[in-house]
Every structure is written in C-alpha cells, then in structure tokens.
Design a protein around this motif. Structure first.
Motif, mmCIF file in Angstrom:
data_model
loop_
_atom_site.group_PDB
_atom_site.id
_atom_site.type_symbol
_atom_site.label_atom_id
_atom_site.label_comp_id
_atom_site.label_asym_id
_atom_site.label_seq_id
_atom_site.Cartn_x
_atom_site.Cartn_y
_atom_site.Cartn_z
ATOM 1 N N PRO A 1 43.923 63.630 -3.656
ATOM 2 C CA PRO A 1 43.720 63.914 -2.227
ATOM 3 C C PRO A 1 42.338 63.495 -1.739
ATOM 4 N N LYS A 2 42.202 63.344 -0.440
ATOM 5 C CA LYS A 2 40.929 62.936 0.173
ATOM 6 C C LYS A 2 40.412 64.045 1.088
ATOM 7 N N ASN A 3 39.091 64.230 1.104
ATOM 8 C CA ASN A 3 38.510 65.180 2.062
ATOM 9 C C ASN A 3 37.835 64.400 3.193
ATOM 10 N N LEU A 4 37.213 65.123 4.123
ATOM 11 C CA LEU A 4 36.612 64.484 5.304
ATOM 12 C C LEU A 4 35.586 63.421 4.910
ATOM 13 N N ASP A 5 34.720 63.750 3.937
ATOM 14 C CA ASP A 5 33.687 62.787 3.535
ATOM 15 C C ASP A 5 34.295 61.533 2.916
ATOM 16 N N ASP A 6 35.314 61.744 2.096
ATOM 17 C CA ASP A 6 36.000 60.578 1.499
ATOM 18 C C ASP A 6 36.533 59.666 2.600
ATOM 19 N N LEU A 7 37.198 60.296 3.579
ATOM 20 C CA LEU A 7 37.800 59.507 4.660
ATOM 21 C C LEU A 7 36.741 58.766 5.464
ATOM 22 N N LYS A 8 35.638 59.479 5.748
ATOM 23 C CA LYS A 8 34.561 58.828 6.525
ATOM 24 C C LYS A 8 34.030 57.612 5.782
ATOM 25 N N VAL B 1 49.095 69.015 12.228
ATOM 26 C CA VAL B 1 48.128 68.807 13.307
ATOM 27 C C VAL B 1 46.711 68.818 12.736
ATOM 28 N N GLU B 2 46.433 69.769 11.826
ATOM 29 C CA GLU B 2 45.063 69.913 11.303
ATOM 30 C C GLU B 2 44.591 68.644 10.599
ATOM 31 N N GLU B 3 45.495 68.038 9.846
ATOM 32 C CA GLU B 3 45.074 66.826 9.128
ATOM 33 C C GLU B 3 44.911 65.633 10.075
ATOM 34 N N VAL B 4 45.696 65.601 11.146
ATOM 35 C CA VAL B 4 45.481 64.539 12.138
ATOM 36 C C VAL B 4 44.112 64.757 12.780
ATOM 37 N N GLU B 5 43.755 66.028 13.044
ATOM 38 C CA GLU B 5 42.433 66.311 13.622
ATOM 39 C C GLU B 5 41.308 65.868 12.687
ATOM 40 N N LEU B 6 41.524 66.094 11.393
ATOM 41 C CA LEU B 6 40.548 65.645 10.391
ATOM 42 C C LEU B 6 40.407 64.117 10.441
ATOM 43 N N CYS B 7 41.538 63.451 10.566
ATOM 44 C CA CYS B 7 41.519 61.981 10.652
ATOM 45 C C CYS B 7 40.746 61.530 11.892
ATOM 46 N N ILE B 8 40.950 62.242 13.000
ATOM 47 C CA ILE B 8 40.246 61.889 14.243
ATOM 48 C C ILE B 8 38.734 62.035 14.011
ATOM 49 N N GLU B 9 38.339 63.141 13.378
ATOM 50 C CA GLU B 9 36.920 63.384 13.106
ATOM 51 C C GLU B 9 36.338 62.275 12.209
ATOM 52 N N ALA B 10 37.156 61.768 11.299
ATOM 53 C CA ALA B 10 36.668 60.730 10.387
ATOM 54 C C ALA B 10 36.668 59.343 11.027
ATOM 55 N N GLY B 11 37.257 59.223 12.222
ATOM 56 C CA GLY B 11 37.284 57.916 12.899
ATOM 57 C C GLY B 11 38.469 57.038 12.528
ATOM 58 N N VAL B 12 39.512 57.653 11.993
ATOM 59 C CA VAL B 12 40.719 56.909 11.626
ATOM 60 C C VAL B 12 41.376 56.333 12.892
ATOM 61 N N HIS B 13 41.887 55.109 12.798
ATOM 62 C CA HIS B 13 42.487 54.432 13.968
ATOM 63 C C HIS B 13 43.929 54.887 14.215
ATOM 64 N N VAL C 1 36.602 54.804 6.207
ATOM 65 C CA VAL C 1 36.612 54.279 7.579
ATOM 66 C C VAL C 1 35.373 53.418 7.817
ATOM 67 N N ASN C 2 34.207 53.910 7.333
ATOM 68 C CA ASN C 2 32.953 53.194 7.581
ATOM 69 C C ASN C 2 32.774 51.967 6.693
ATOM 70 N N SER C 3 33.672 51.810 5.721
ATOM 71 C CA SER C 3 33.519 50.680 4.808
ATOM 72 C C SER C 3 34.091 49.393 5.402
ATOM 73 N N THR C 4 34.740 49.480 6.550
ATOM 74 C CA THR C 4 35.399 48.286 7.109
ATOM 75 C C THR C 4 35.378 48.282 8.635
ATOM 76 N N LYS C 5 35.470 47.076 9.186
ATOM 77 C CA LYS C 5 35.575 46.964 10.654
ATOM 78 C C LYS C 5 37.040 46.961 11.083
ATOM 79 N N LEU C 6 37.933 46.818 10.103
ATOM 80 C CA LEU C 6 39.365 46.782 10.433
ATOM 81 C C LEU C 6 39.852 48.174 10.828
ATOM 82 N N PRO C 7 40.906 48.240 11.651
ATOM 83 C CA PRO C 7 41.500 49.551 11.956
ATOM 84 C C PRO C 7 41.926 50.231 10.654
ATOM 85 N N PHE C 8 41.557 51.507 10.505
ATOM 86 C CA PHE C 8 41.896 52.226 9.272
ATOM 87 C C PHE C 8 43.063 53.186 9.537
ATOM 88 N N ILE C 9 44.026 53.146 8.622
ATOM 89 C CA ILE C 9 45.292 53.865 8.806
ATOM 90 C C ILE C 9 45.462 54.920 7.719
#
Ligand SMILES: Cc1cc2nc3c(=O)[nH]c(=O)nc-3n(C[C@H](O)[C@H](O)[C@H](O)COP(=O)(O)O)c2cc1C
Length: 337
Positions: free
Chosen positions: A191-198, A216-228, A201-209
C-alpha cells in the motif's frame, strides 16, 4: 469480422480459461486467478456484474435527440467515445496463451487507435509484460502505463521508461498491493501513504493516475497528493473477495470530489448501456477489461476494434433511447431509483 465471430473464435481459443458465457457474471470462472475470474469464491466479480445490472435506465423516445454526441476529451486526447482499454497483463497464465503479451499489447494499441480511443498497458511480475507494452506505445502511438504498486524507486524507474516512449500518462494500480500474481514472481508490492503518493506525483510531469479506489477518503488523499485521475475499481474483482463494487460508491465519490479530480471507473462494462449508467453516475469515462481480451484472442487488432465499435454503437443507441444528447453531460434522471 463481426462480434459473433470474434466471440466464437475466442471461446474456442480460451477453453478452460474463459467460457464466453452469455452473461459474463463471474460465476463460471469464480476463483480463477490467475485466470479470467474473480478472487476466492468470485463474489467481488459477481457483485460488479449484479449491481450494475440491477441499476436500470428509463427509456424515453419522445424528444429531439436524433444524433447524440459521443466525443470526449481525456488525457488531452480527443476520443470517439469515453471508453478506454483497461490495463491487462499475463496472457499465458490468465488467458491460456493464444496471444503473447507482445501481441496483446500490439492489438490493444492498434485496435484502440482504429476505434478512435486509447489503451492502458499494465505491469505484472513478469517484467517483460510492461516492457512489451511500452514497446508498442513507442511503435504505434498513444497509450498510458499503469505500474504495480512496487517500491517507489521501482515505480519511478518505470515512469522514466514510460516517459521515454511518449506515454500520455502514468500511474499505479493501488489495489494490486496484495496480488497473488506478484507473489508468484516474488516481487514486493504494497500500500501507499500520502508521502509515497506525493513522491510519485512529483517525480513526473505526466498526469498521474491511481487505479483501484473505492472510498471518498482515499480520493481525497489522492487530491491532496496532486493525483490527476482516479479510477474507481476493484480490479474486476480479482484482488479481494467480498469487496464492494464501483457502481455502489461512484455517485457519492463524484458528488464529494468530482469537481477536484478526474474520475474514471471500471467493472463489468459489457454493453453500451453499461457505459451510459456509469456516465449518469458521474464518471468522465470507463475502462473496458475482459471484452477486450475476447477481441484480441478472437480477432487480434481487428477483433479489438470490433469490440470497441460494438460498444460504441450500443452506447449511441442507448443515448437515443434515453434522450441523452451528449456523453459529457449525462443526466442522472435517466436512472430509475
Ligand atoms: C486477466 C486480467 C488481467 C489483468 N491485469 C491487470 C494489470 O496488469 N494491471 C491492472 O491495473 N489491472 C489489471 N486487470 C484489471 C483490469 O484493468 C480492470 O480493472 C478490470 O478487468 C475491469 O473489469 P472488467 O474485466 O469486468 O471490465 C486485469 C484484469 C483481468 C481480467
């Protein structure tokens, strides 16, 4: 080649792996993972099918919708309809081996292109699967790379490889965190946590999926991490038995988070009307899984195109019969609740 021929060919060539049942409901193939089925007793796959089928649309035929619009834009690409090919790997151990992973990747990249849409390629314990997927993106054009939730440094290595071939986007199937097929190859996923996701996301300029989210909570986490983009999915019921289906959670997720992130969905899309239901619940588009396998095995790239064109034609018809003008603004009112 028509859809009947594609399916007949596939049935013959997938003996023991897929029965091409009249209703692809996860019953015949229950427990076949590796294989084409759902995990354990197959309940998650069965639930995907049942819950989507229980949702009914209301037919309306007295209106002005004569030529519904199916075009949409996803990942910066204009698509002929909001149906993308789901990432799928393991042609030998999952499908019986009639096509190789390289041939499958070729079929989906070319077949999707001909049908005016795009494909995602997947990743599995056999490293070759990801590599041949990227090879085909490089050779023929458009595609998105979905990587298993390996250690971040391993994912980032594979993101670089995807960037090099010009992928349209990259991401992880987060729900692959405990997959049997990865265990078979002795490759760590988790599994991945917020820091892992960030970090990802920050490792690439491509949209991250992030694929494989149901809350809902995990989608919110994705939003916080900048997931596309998030893909609401339970991996076709292949990861965890007795879990819920996308169709049960999609509407609430879209209501609470849909204005902040791109939301796609998958699970048991078998007819055009299934796509329409998911769009009415608020998804921007759907991923198509098992029917594409039938397409490739039953008729190679042409078979994939036939499967996609069939879905597209059925979507068009169901839009006329529900009075739906445009795939980009499907009304909830077409659903019977
Ligand atoms: C044989 C098979 C292999 C799959 N391999 C992958 C994979 O490598 N990566 C991934 O993200 N999802 C994988 N999936 C899940 C699909 O991407 C998708 O979520 C699922 O098939 C959608 O459900 P459907 O088949 O009912 O349309 C696989 C599914 C199947 C049936």
């Amino acid at each position: 080649m028509d859809i009947k021929e594609v399916k007949e060919n596939a049935k013959e060539r997938m003996k023991g792996f897929c029965n091409l049942c009249r209703e692809c409901d996860g019953v015949w193939c229950a427990g076949k993972v590796p294989g084409m089925g759902g995990a354990g007793t197959g309940n998650s796959f069965k639930r995907n099918y049942e819950k989507l089928k229980q949702l009914k649309v209301i037919m309306r035929t007295l209106h002005n919708v004569k030529n519904p619009q199916m075009e949409c834009e996803l990942f910066g690409e204009k698509l002929s309809f909001p149906g993308i090919i789901a990432p799928i790997t393991g042609t030998k151990f999952n499908m019986g081996g009639y096509v190789s992973d390289k041939e499958y990747s070729e079929d989906i990249i070319l077949g999707s292109k001909q049908a005016g849409t795009i494909a995602m390629i997947g990743d599995t314990g056999d490293e070759n699967c990801y590599k041949v997927g990227l090879e085909m993106i490089k050779k023929y054009g458009k595609g998105i790379a979905i990587i298993k939730p390996r250690e971040n440094k391993e994912i980032i290595k594979r993101i670089r490889m995807a960037e090099e071939v010009g992928a349209l986007g990259v991401g992880i199937d987060a729900d692959g965190a405990g997959l049997v097929t990865m265990k078979l190859f002795g490759q760590p996923v988790g599994p991945k946590n917020l820091d892992d996701l960030k970090e990802l996301v920050n490792s690439t300029k491509l949209p991250f999926i992030v694929k494989g989210i149901l809350t809902v909570e995990e989608v919110e986490l994705c939003i916080e991490a900048g997931v596309h983009t998030v893909i609401i999915s339970n991996h076709g019921g292949r990861c965890l038995n007795d879990t819920i289906s996308s169709v049960e959670v999609l509407e609430e997720i879209v209501e609470k988070t849909g204005n902040k992130i791109n939301i796609l969905v998958d699970g048991s899309v078998r007819e055009g009307v299934d796509i329409l239901k998911y769009l009415a619940l608020g998804a921007k588009g759907v991923l198509i899984g098992r029917p594409i396998i039938w397409g490739s095995i039953g008729g190679r790239e042409e078979g994939v195109k036939v499967v996609l064109d069939t879905l597209k034609n059925q979507l068009y018809q169901s839009m006329i019969l529900t009075g739906t003008e445009n795939v980009n603004s499907v009304s909830k009112k077409i659903l019977f609740k």
